[in-house]
Design a protein around this motif. Sequence first.
Motif, short mmCIF file in Angstrom:
data_model
loop_
_atom_site.label_atom_id
_atom_site.label_comp_id
_atom_site.label_asym_id
_atom_site.label_seq_id
_atom_site.Cartn_x
_atom_site.Cartn_y
_atom_site.Cartn_z
N GLY A 60 -60.66 19.53 0.52
CA GLY A 60 -61.09 18.18 0.86
C GLY A 60 -59.97 17.36 1.48
O GLY A 60 -60.18 16.63 2.46
N PHE A 61 -58.77 17.49 0.94
CA PHE A 61 -57.62 16.76 1.47
C PHE A 61 -57.35 17.16 2.91
O PHE A 61 -57.21 16.30 3.79
CB PHE A 61 -56.39 17.02 0.59
CG PHE A 61 -55.12 16.47 1.16
CD1 PHE A 61 -54.86 15.11 1.09
CD2 PHE A 61 -54.20 17.31 1.76
CE1 PHE A 61 -53.68 14.60 1.61
CE2 PHE A 61 -53.02 16.81 2.29
CZ PHE A 61 -52.76 15.45 2.21
N PHE B 228 -61.05 23.62 -9.17
CA PHE B 228 -60.85 22.19 -8.91
C PHE B 228 -59.73 21.97 -7.90
O PHE B 228 -59.88 21.20 -6.94
CB PHE B 228 -60.55 21.46 -10.22
CG PHE B 228 -60.11 20.04 -10.03
CD1 PHE B 228 -61.03 19.06 -9.69
CD2 PHE B 228 -58.78 19.70 -10.18
CE1 PHE B 228 -60.62 17.74 -9.51
CE2 PHE B 228 -58.36 18.40 -10.00
CZ PHE B 228 -59.29 17.42 -9.66
N LEU B 229 -58.60 22.62 -8.10
CA LEU B 229 -57.48 22.46 -7.17
C LEU B 229 -57.84 22.95 -5.77
O LEU B 229 -57.45 22.33 -4.78
CB LEU B 229 -56.25 23.23 -7.68
CG LEU B 229 -55.45 22.57 -8.78
CD1 LEU B 229 -54.24 23.44 -9.13
CD2 LEU B 229 -54.98 21.19 -8.36
N LEU C 137 -60.17 20.34 -4.19
CA LEU C 137 -59.37 19.15 -3.89
C LEU C 137 -58.51 19.38 -2.65
O LEU C 137 -58.44 18.51 -1.75
CB LEU C 137 -58.50 18.80 -5.09
CG LEU C 137 -57.69 17.51 -4.99
CD1 LEU C 137 -58.62 16.32 -5.20
CD2 LEU C 137 -56.59 17.51 -6.02
N THR C 138 -57.87 20.53 -2.56
CA THR C 138 -56.99 20.83 -1.42
C THR C 138 -57.80 20.95 -0.13
O THR C 138 -57.40 20.42 0.91
CB THR C 138 -56.21 22.14 -1.68
OG1 THR C 138 -55.51 22.00 -2.93
CG2 THR C 138 -55.23 22.42 -0.59
#
Length: 59
Positions: A21-22, A14-15, A18-19
Amino acid sequence: MMFEFDQYLGFLAFLTILTIGFWLMIFLITFVIPYWIGGALIERLQEIREEKKAKRQNS
């Protein structure tokens, strides 16, 4: 209570997503979109100049 190993891997996945995508959004907003808009504007201005030049030559 500590994480189970599966939960830990899921949290890391997940992290990671998320990273990624950011940073992808930051890259798109700061480089790709302005480059795209700038190129479209330059191309449109060149078309307008060519149209004016063609009108002047036909007159």
